[in-house]
Design a protein around this motif. Structure first.
Motif, PDB file in Angstrom:
ATOM      1  N   UNK A   1       0.700  -1.101   0.151  1.00 45.17           N
ATOM      2  CA  UNK A   1       0.064   0.027   0.120  1.00 45.17           C
ATOM      3  C   UNK A   1       1.096   1.111  -0.010  1.00 45.17           C
ATOM      4  N   UNK A   2       1.973   1.348   0.673  1.00 39.85           N
ATOM      5  CA  UNK A   2       2.819   2.463   0.979  1.00 39.85           C
ATOM      6  C   UNK A   2       3.699   2.581  -0.231  1.00 39.85           C
ATOM      7  N   UNK A   3       4.241   1.423  -0.494  1.00 40.91           N
ATOM      8  CA  UNK A   3       5.656   1.496  -1.431  1.00 40.91           C
ATOM      9  C   UNK A   3       5.320   1.030  -2.839  1.00 40.91           C
ATOM     10  N   UNK A   4       4.013   0.360  -3.103  1.00 42.07           N
ATOM     11  CA  UNK A   4       3.722  -0.045  -4.351  1.00 42.07           C
ATOM     12  C   UNK A   4       4.645  -1.250  -4.765  1.00 42.07           C
ATOM     13  N   UNK A   5       5.219  -2.119  -3.858  1.00 40.78           N
ATOM     14  CA  UNK A   5       5.828  -3.244  -4.119  1.00 40.78           C
ATOM     15  C   UNK A   5       5.702  -4.225  -3.346  1.00 40.78           C
ATOM     16  N   UNK A   6       6.320  -5.523  -3.488  1.00 37.82           N
ATOM     17  CA  UNK A   6       6.188  -6.705  -2.828  1.00 37.82           C
ATOM     18  C   UNK A   6       6.980  -6.556  -1.577  1.00 37.82           C
ATOM     19  N   UNK A   7       6.952  -6.990  -0.294  1.00 33.75           N
ATOM     20  CA  UNK A   7       7.786  -7.191   0.653  1.00 33.75           C
ATOM     21  C   UNK A   7       8.929  -8.327   0.575  1.00 33.75           C
ATOM     22  N   UNK A   8       9.932  -8.175   1.075  1.00 31.81           N
ATOM     23  CA  UNK A   8      10.881  -9.192   0.827  1.00 31.81           C
ATOM     24  C   UNK A   8      10.692 -10.569   1.510  1.00 31.81           C
ATOM     25  N   UNK A   9      10.998 -11.660   0.699  1.00 34.89           N
ATOM     26  CA  UNK A   9      10.668 -12.675   1.373  1.00 34.89           C
ATOM     27  C   UNK A   9      11.675 -13.368   2.333  1.00 34.89           C
ATOM     28  N   UNK A  10      11.484 -14.273   3.066  1.00 37.93           N
ATOM     29  CA  UNK A  10      12.543 -14.696   4.245  1.00 37.93           C
ATOM     30  C   UNK A  10      13.736 -15.577   3.699  1.00 37.93           C
ATOM     31  N   UNK A  11      13.301 -16.260   2.691  1.00 37.57           N
ATOM     32  CA  UNK A  11      14.440 -16.988   1.796  1.00 37.57           C
ATOM     33  C   UNK A  11      15.491 -16.052   1.261  1.00 37.57           C
ATOM     34  N   UNK A  12      15.137 -14.725   0.676  1.00 34.10           N
ATOM     35  CA  UNK A  12      15.840 -13.407   0.030  1.00 34.10           C
ATOM     36  C   UNK A  12      16.787 -12.984   1.291  1.00 34.10           C
ATOM     37  N   UNK A  13      15.956 -12.730   2.404  1.00 37.22           N
ATOM     38  CA  UNK A  13      16.938 -12.220   3.432  1.00 37.22           C
ATOM     39  C   UNK A  13      17.876 -13.207   3.956  1.00 37.22           C
ATOM     40  N   UNK A  14      17.583 -14.631   4.124  1.00 32.55           N
ATOM     41  CA  UNK A  14      18.431 -15.598   4.598  1.00 32.55           C
ATOM     42  C   UNK A  14      19.538 -15.474   3.663  1.00 32.55           C
ATOM     43  N   UNK A  15      19.439 -15.542   2.347  1.00 31.44           N
ATOM     44  CA  UNK A  15      20.689 -15.649   1.604  1.00 31.44           C
ATOM     45  C   UNK A  15      21.504 -14.471   1.680  1.00 31.44           C
ATOM     46  N   UNK A  16      20.873 -13.081   1.808  1.00 33.20           N
ATOM     47  CA  UNK A  16      21.891 -12.089   2.052  1.00 33.20           C
ATOM     48  C   UNK A  16      22.630 -12.222   3.276  1.00 33.20           C
ATOM     49  N   UNK A  17      21.840 -12.641   4.389  1.00 37.16           N
ATOM     50  CA  UNK A  17      22.378 -12.468   5.707  1.00 37.16           C
ATOM     51  C   UNK A  17      23.622 -13.481   5.732  1.00 37.16           C
ATOM     52  N   UNK A  18      23.199 -14.781   5.017  1.00 32.34           N
ATOM     53  CA  UNK A  18      24.450 -15.759   5.110  1.00 32.34           C
ATOM     54  C   UNK A  18      25.628 -15.321   4.247  1.00 32.34           C
ATOM     55  N   UNK A  19      25.545 -14.294   3.259  1.00 31.73           N
ATOM     56  CA  UNK A  19      26.478 -13.952   2.608  1.00 31.73           C
ATOM     57  C   UNK A  19      27.128 -13.148   3.180  1.00 31.73           C
ATOM     58  N   UNK A  20      26.943 -12.352   4.157  1.00 30.09           N
ATOM     59  CA  UNK A  20      27.723 -11.482   5.016  1.00 30.09           C
ATOM     60  C   UNK A  20      28.596 -12.229   5.976  1.00 30.09           C
ATOM     61  N   UNK A  21      28.362 -13.489   6.210  1.00 28.78           N
ATOM     62  CA  UNK A  21      29.195 -14.127   7.038  1.00 28.78           C
ATOM     63  C   UNK A  21      28.795 -14.025   8.412  1.00 28.78           C
ATOM     64  N   UNK A  22      27.453 -13.579   9.031  1.00 30.22           N
ATOM     65  CA  UNK A  22      27.285 -13.242  10.387  1.00 30.22           C
ATOM     66  C   UNK A  22      26.948 -14.709  10.801  1.00 30.22           C
ATOM     67  N   UNK A  23      26.585 -15.708  10.356  1.00 32.36           N
ATOM     68  CA  UNK A  23      26.500 -16.869  10.906  1.00 32.36           C
ATOM     69  C   UNK A  23      27.457 -17.735  10.865  1.00 32.36           C
ATOM     70  N   UNK A  24      28.437 -17.644  10.392  1.00 35.87           N
ATOM     71  CA  UNK A  24      29.791 -18.481  10.450  1.00 35.87           C
ATOM     72  C   UNK A  24      30.340 -18.853  11.583  1.00 35.87           C
ATOM     73  N   UNK A  25      30.588 -19.931  11.953  1.00 34.52           N
ATOM     74  CA  UNK A  25      31.015 -20.584  13.088  1.00 34.52           C
ATOM     75  C   UNK A  25      32.569 -20.622  13.161  1.00 34.52           C
TER      76      UNK A  25
END
Length: 278
Positions: free
Chosen positions: A254-278
């Motif tokens: 309604x506000x932005x005129x686009x679809x919200x981000x899906x969790x799968x896309x978020x997860x891929x982006x966050x994983x690529x940052x290395x934040x979850x590396x052990x």
């Protein structure tokens, strides 16, 4: 209402409360990207802002004409409505006529704070969001994901996780566009997913197994006590279990005129940052 009209020649100064937090940091970045001056409202800010020290509110509001209002730890906690109400009145009196409040979707206790803010006489917008995607890489679920096990009292209930970048885009629109004055927007992601689904998406994104382990309410409360965390956090999971948010809403579209981000896309982006590396 006190109409406020920003211009590119003389942009409004915005106080972003919680400006170092998950949504506040992004709101501040996006406003600055538009050339708009921002003041961070935090205990480490200059001047400092502390919800529990009303004497800090006046200096933080000096020269400000709009505010992004977030409340820590949660708007539904005892005393939040009274503090938000008192701050909103102080903000309007100081000349900050536009207030955008981050509220909780499905949180009945948060409604009192919304009403107190509206009663201040401000030009208000309420943005209601539920569970953030970024809880898994910037907050209390980060270490469980790294450890490979998410233990929560949510059974097989589903939630429409929403991305903080989407929230921030909606908030910036509400702060800078008069068309959003007097509106309440509810935000969600594009689909309902369970915590088992979350674990599966995180496993796929990280390339290692991350398990979801259902626990009882009593077991989870014991963990909170052991870690010195408020018991009210356990109450938030009841909102998932009772299904009050188990449906999609469309404030992002309604506000932005686009679809919200899906969790799968978020997860891929966050994983690529290395934040979850052990």
């Amino acid at each position: 209402m006190t109409q406020t009209h920003a211009s590119t020649d003389n942009p409004a100064a915005t106080l972003v409360i919680g400006g170092n937090g998950k949504t506040g940091r992004r709101v501040a970045q996006k406003l600055r990207g538009q050339g708009r001056p921002v003041r961070i409202g935090s205990r480490t800010g200059a001047p400092a802002f502390d919800w529990n020290v009303p004497g800090t509110w006046g200096p933080a509001l000096e020269g400000i004409d709009r505010v992004y209002v977030t409340y820590h730890p949660d708007l539904g906690f005892p005393g939040a409505a009274e503090q938000v109400g008192a701050f909103s009145e102080a903000a309007v009196a100081a000349g900050a006529g536009r207030l955008v409040l981050l509220s909780g979707r499905g949180e009945e206790a948060a409604r009192r704070a919304e009403e107190r803010l509206k009663a201040s006489g401000a030009d208000w917008t309420v943005v209601r969001a539920s569970w953030f995607n970024q809880n898994f890489d910037e907050d209390f679920f980060l270490e469980p994901v790294r450890a490979g096990e998410i233990a929560l009292p949510t059974a097989d209930a589903v939630e429409a996780f929403v991305d903080t970048d989407d929230i921030a885009d909606v908030v910036v629109a509400a702060l800078t566009d008069d068309r959003h004055i007097g509106r309440t927007y509810e935000l969600s992601g594009p689909r309902l997913i369970s915590f088992a689904d979350v674990a599966a998406e995180l496993s796929k994104a990280t390339g290692r197994e991350i398990a979801y382990v259902p626990v009882s309410d009593a077991e989870y409360r014991a963990v909170l006590r052991e870690n010195g965390l408020p018991q009210e956090f356990a109450d938030l999971f009841r909102q998932i279990l009772d299904g009050r948010n188990a449906h999609l809403v469309h404030g992002v579209e309604e506000v932005l005129g686009r679809q919200p981000k899906d969790f799968a896309d978020y997860a891929r982006e966050a994983a690529a940052s290395g934040v979850w590396e052990v």
